[in-house]
Structures are given as C-alpha cells and as structure tokens.
Motif scaffolding. Sequence first.
Motif, PDB file in Angstrom:
ATOM      1  N   UNK A 117       6.117 -15.532  -6.855  1.00 30.86           N
ATOM      2  CA  UNK A 117       4.613 -15.293  -7.339  1.00 30.86           C
ATOM      3  C   UNK A 117       3.670 -15.045  -6.113  1.00 30.86           C
ATOM      4  N   UNK A 118       3.944 -14.894  -5.199  1.00 29.13           N
ATOM      5  CA  UNK A 118       3.177 -14.721  -3.957  1.00 29.13           C
ATOM      6  C   UNK A 118       3.700 -12.890  -3.088  1.00 29.13           C
ATOM      7  N   UNK A 119       2.240 -12.581  -2.341  1.00 27.35           N
ATOM      8  CA  UNK A 119       3.359 -10.872  -1.559  1.00 27.35           C
ATOM      9  C   UNK A 119       2.292 -12.405  -0.140  1.00 27.35           C
ATOM     10  N   UNK A 120       3.267 -11.285   0.626  1.00 24.89           N
ATOM     11  CA  UNK A 120       2.993 -11.178   2.414  1.00 24.89           C
ATOM     12  C   UNK A 120       1.743 -10.345   2.910  1.00 24.89           C
ATOM     13  N   UNK A 121       0.531 -10.407   3.062  1.00 20.71           N
ATOM     14  CA  UNK A 121      -0.255  -9.107   3.484  1.00 20.71           C
ATOM     15  C   UNK A 121      -0.776  -8.754   4.887  1.00 20.71           C
ATOM     16  N   UNK A 122      -0.324  -7.948   5.694  1.00 17.82           N
ATOM     17  CA  UNK A 122      -0.510  -7.768   7.175  1.00 17.82           C
ATOM     18  C   UNK A 122      -2.117  -7.662   6.987  1.00 17.82           C
ATOM     19  N   UNK A 153       2.843  -6.741   3.270  1.00 19.77           N
ATOM     20  CA  UNK A 153       3.600  -6.433   3.933  1.00 19.77           C
ATOM     21  C   UNK A 153       6.174  -7.255   3.214  1.00 19.77           C
ATOM     22  N   UNK A 154       5.585  -7.979   2.602  1.00 22.61           N
ATOM     23  CA  UNK A 154       6.918  -8.381   1.985  1.00 22.61           C
ATOM     24  C   UNK A 154       6.627  -8.784   0.454  1.00 22.61           C
ATOM     25  N   UNK A 155       7.927  -9.447   0.155  1.00 18.86           N
ATOM     26  CA  UNK A 155       6.916  -9.065  -1.961  1.00 18.86           C
ATOM     27  C   UNK A 155       7.777 -10.882  -1.537  1.00 18.86           C
ATOM     28  N   UNK A 156       7.433 -11.685  -2.472  1.00 17.30           N
ATOM     29  CA  UNK A 156       8.326 -13.312  -3.006  1.00 17.30           C
ATOM     30  C   UNK A 156       8.592 -13.529  -4.164  1.00 17.30           C
ATOM     31  N   UNK A 157       9.493 -14.021  -4.229  1.00 14.31           N
ATOM     32  CA  UNK A 157      10.097 -13.613  -5.617  1.00 14.31           C
ATOM     33  C   UNK A 157       9.081 -13.564  -7.058  1.00 14.31           C
ATOM     34  N   UNK A 158       9.689 -12.635  -7.744  1.00 16.69           N
ATOM     35  CA  UNK A 158       9.670 -12.129  -8.967  1.00 16.69           C
ATOM     36  C   UNK A 158       8.308 -11.289  -9.171  1.00 16.69           C
ATOM     37  N   UNK A 159       7.794 -11.390  -7.918  1.00 16.39           N
ATOM     38  CA  UNK A 159       7.220  -9.740  -8.019  1.00 16.39           C
ATOM     39  C   UNK A 159       7.730  -8.500  -7.946  1.00 16.39           C
ATOM     40  N   UNK A 160       6.599  -7.833  -9.338  1.00 14.44           N
ATOM     41  CA  UNK A 160       7.900  -6.925  -9.072  1.00 14.44           C
ATOM     42  C   UNK A 160       6.074  -5.690  -9.485  1.00 14.44           C
ATOM     43  N   UNK A 161       5.077  -5.689  -9.389  1.00 13.46           N
ATOM     44  CA  UNK A 161       4.193  -4.638  -9.881  1.00 13.46           C
ATOM     45  C   UNK A 161       3.575  -4.383  -8.644  1.00 13.46           C
ATOM     46  N   UNK A 162       3.576  -5.095  -7.435  1.00 12.35           N
ATOM     47  CA  UNK A 162       3.992  -4.807  -5.945  1.00 12.35           C
ATOM     48  C   UNK A 162       3.991  -4.204  -5.266  1.00 12.35           C
ATOM     49  N   UNK A 163       4.332  -3.488  -4.296  1.00 15.80           N
ATOM     50  CA  UNK A 163       5.779  -2.876  -3.301  1.00 15.80           C
ATOM     51  C   UNK A 163       5.344  -2.715  -2.346  1.00 15.80           C
ATOM     52  N   UNK A 164       5.877  -2.885  -0.210  1.00 15.23           N
ATOM     53  CA  UNK A 164       5.395  -3.074   0.561  1.00 15.23           C
ATOM     54  C   UNK A 164       4.821  -1.489   0.744  1.00 15.23           C
ATOM     55  N   UNK A 165       3.328  -1.472   1.491  1.00 19.05           N
ATOM     56  CA  UNK A 165       3.012  -0.425   2.240  1.00 19.05           C
ATOM     57  C   UNK A 165       1.482  -0.394   0.508  1.00 19.05           C
ATOM     58  N   UNK A 166       1.618  -1.232   0.033  1.00 20.68           N
ATOM     59  CA  UNK A 166       0.513  -1.400  -0.945  1.00 20.68           C
ATOM     60  C   UNK A 166      -1.167  -1.959  -0.127  1.00 20.68           C
TER      61      UNK A 166
END
Length: 351
Positions: free
Chosen positions: A29-34, A70-83
Amino acid sequence: MTTMRAQRLDTATREVSVRDVPIPDPGPGEVLIKVAYCGICHSDLSLIDGTFGSRLPEVTQGHEASGVVAALGEGVTDWQVGDRVIPAAGRPDFTCVECKRANFSGCLNLKLMAFDYDGGWAEYTTALALSLTRVPDTVSMRQAALLADAVATPYGAVVNTAQLRVGESVGVWGLGGVGTHIVQIARLVGAAPIIALDLVPEVRERALELGADLAVDPTAPDAADRIREATGGRGLDTAFDAVGVPATFEQARWSVRVGGRLVVVGMSNQSIELGDTMTLGLARVAILGHLGYKNEDIATLADLVARGRLDLSRSVSDVVALDDVADGIRRLEQHEGNPIRILVRPGDDVD
C-alpha cells in the motif's frame, strides 16, 4: 543503488547530520518517492530544540514534500512510476474508532511524518498511496512542496476550523510561513478587513502586498485602537494566532468581538491564561485549537494554484542543497531575510 543521502536527527543529543543510509523499501500500500523539494518548518526547529518530542531515537525530518513516484509497493494500482505527487504528512492507524468511521484525518493515533516516521529531507521517502495528491502539470514542484502544511494548515485553520465567511473581519498575529498564507487564504474566501500584525516592518509591508488591508505593529501603543477603528468599533470576527505564545494569544483574545473566534495555530510549550470564568462567559469567545489539514485540502489547493486563483510565487524564499540543510535551519531560526519558506533540495533542480 541501495543507499541515499539523508538528514538524520539524534533525538537524544539533538545533533543533526547528513549521511548515507539505506533507501527504504515501500511496503504494502506504499510508494517510494524520489523527493524533489521539502520545506523547513518551525515545527522542525521545535523537534531539534526539544520543544516537541519524537517516538524514535533517530529520524529524518521534513514533512512538506513534493516528488516523483519511484517504485510501487504491493497492491498499489492507482499510481505509476513517474507520477508527480505530494505526500500528506500523516499516517492513520486504521484501527481507532475514527478510522473505522473512515474519518482518517481524525485518526486518534495519527503518526506524523518526520516525527513518528522518516520524512523528506532525503533523496527518497515512502508514503501511503492513499495519502498522495497528484501535482497538476502547471504547478511547479517547488510550490507543490508548500501545499502539505505551509499552505494546507492555514487553509484548514481558515476554512475548516474558523469556518470563515465572506465579509468577516480577520486579524493574523505572526506573518511567517503560516501567517502569510492565512492572510492569502482569508482574502481568497472574502474576509474583510484583514489586519496583519508582526514586529518586523518589512514583513508587515509584505503582508500588505499579499492581501492584507492593514498592517499593525503589535507593540505600538495604539495597536488595539487601530484594530477597533478598522472594524467599526466591533472588534475582530476571527483572530488567528500563528505564533502561539502568551503575548500574541492575549492580544488576539482581547481584539475579538463578543461572540467571535480565536484560532490558535502556532504552537509552543508556553502556558496561556484564560482568566476568570465570568469574563470568559460574558465574552462568549470561542477559543479553538488547530492542527493540520484534511488530505483533500491539498488537492483543493493544488487546483487553486493551477487555475491561478492562489499565487504562491513569493512563498519560496530560497532553496538549499541537502548537505546545506543545517544552514537553512539556522537561517529560519534567526529569521535571516524573514523567509516565508526555505526548501531543501535533495538532488538536482526539478520543475
């Protein structure tokens, strides 16, 4: 690449350093953000000097960030790398009674970014996917970083806590990052007149340029008279104390009309006095504490900036590299140049 540069605060010794640490992995449910930019706030200073506490022995500070997924955690579908995104500065526990009512912004055990988990004075940070706000293409990443606190907290104070109405009179004590944006939001919702109070003449002049109708030195002998005169003798409908010390609280309180509102936005560890209950009852003044914002407020503000309704072009006072974060902290602490917001840039300039 497995490591990144990050600021670290030892919460026992109060020592600040910038060093290499592991890049965090986004959990379910998390994302990695640059991180593109992250603001330096007075609450960051309060954590460093011990006014505020942390639950961690060591933490990366910074809670006003913008960046790119920069990267998507497990189960994240509403966001894409680069958003391009803004993370909210809090994480609900999902288990308290408010969270069970889907009132996540009212979570009773809310964890605060840069206090309870690592923040944005780093090349990368993690965030809950559901807490993200998309940055419109026409909004710069510098201005986007301001939205998650420096502008959203004033918005929440004006719109959610004070519930300010068109034509109501407003006084704002303290015109730093929070107070300046309270002036702008109050003007946006139609408050009149807006009276700005600050000790520094240059800051008062800036407030007039950004939307205040009157600027007053709060230490002037005629300060109270000028407020009364500007409000037709009634006093203020709403006062905002963006400093949070006894002197500003007391002056703001006695400037409010009978039945008005005093919203305390600035925070310190100093005690305030309310006086006797008879006077308090006769005044019928609502004294309201304020903290933070709702996540949806960030999206509202991003849209207002994108449409040109809210001008934040003067809100970024300067940008410092991550390795120079200590200098940025010093400049804010000493009010050097009277900054609205100094941003930390962990990498290259981004727009």
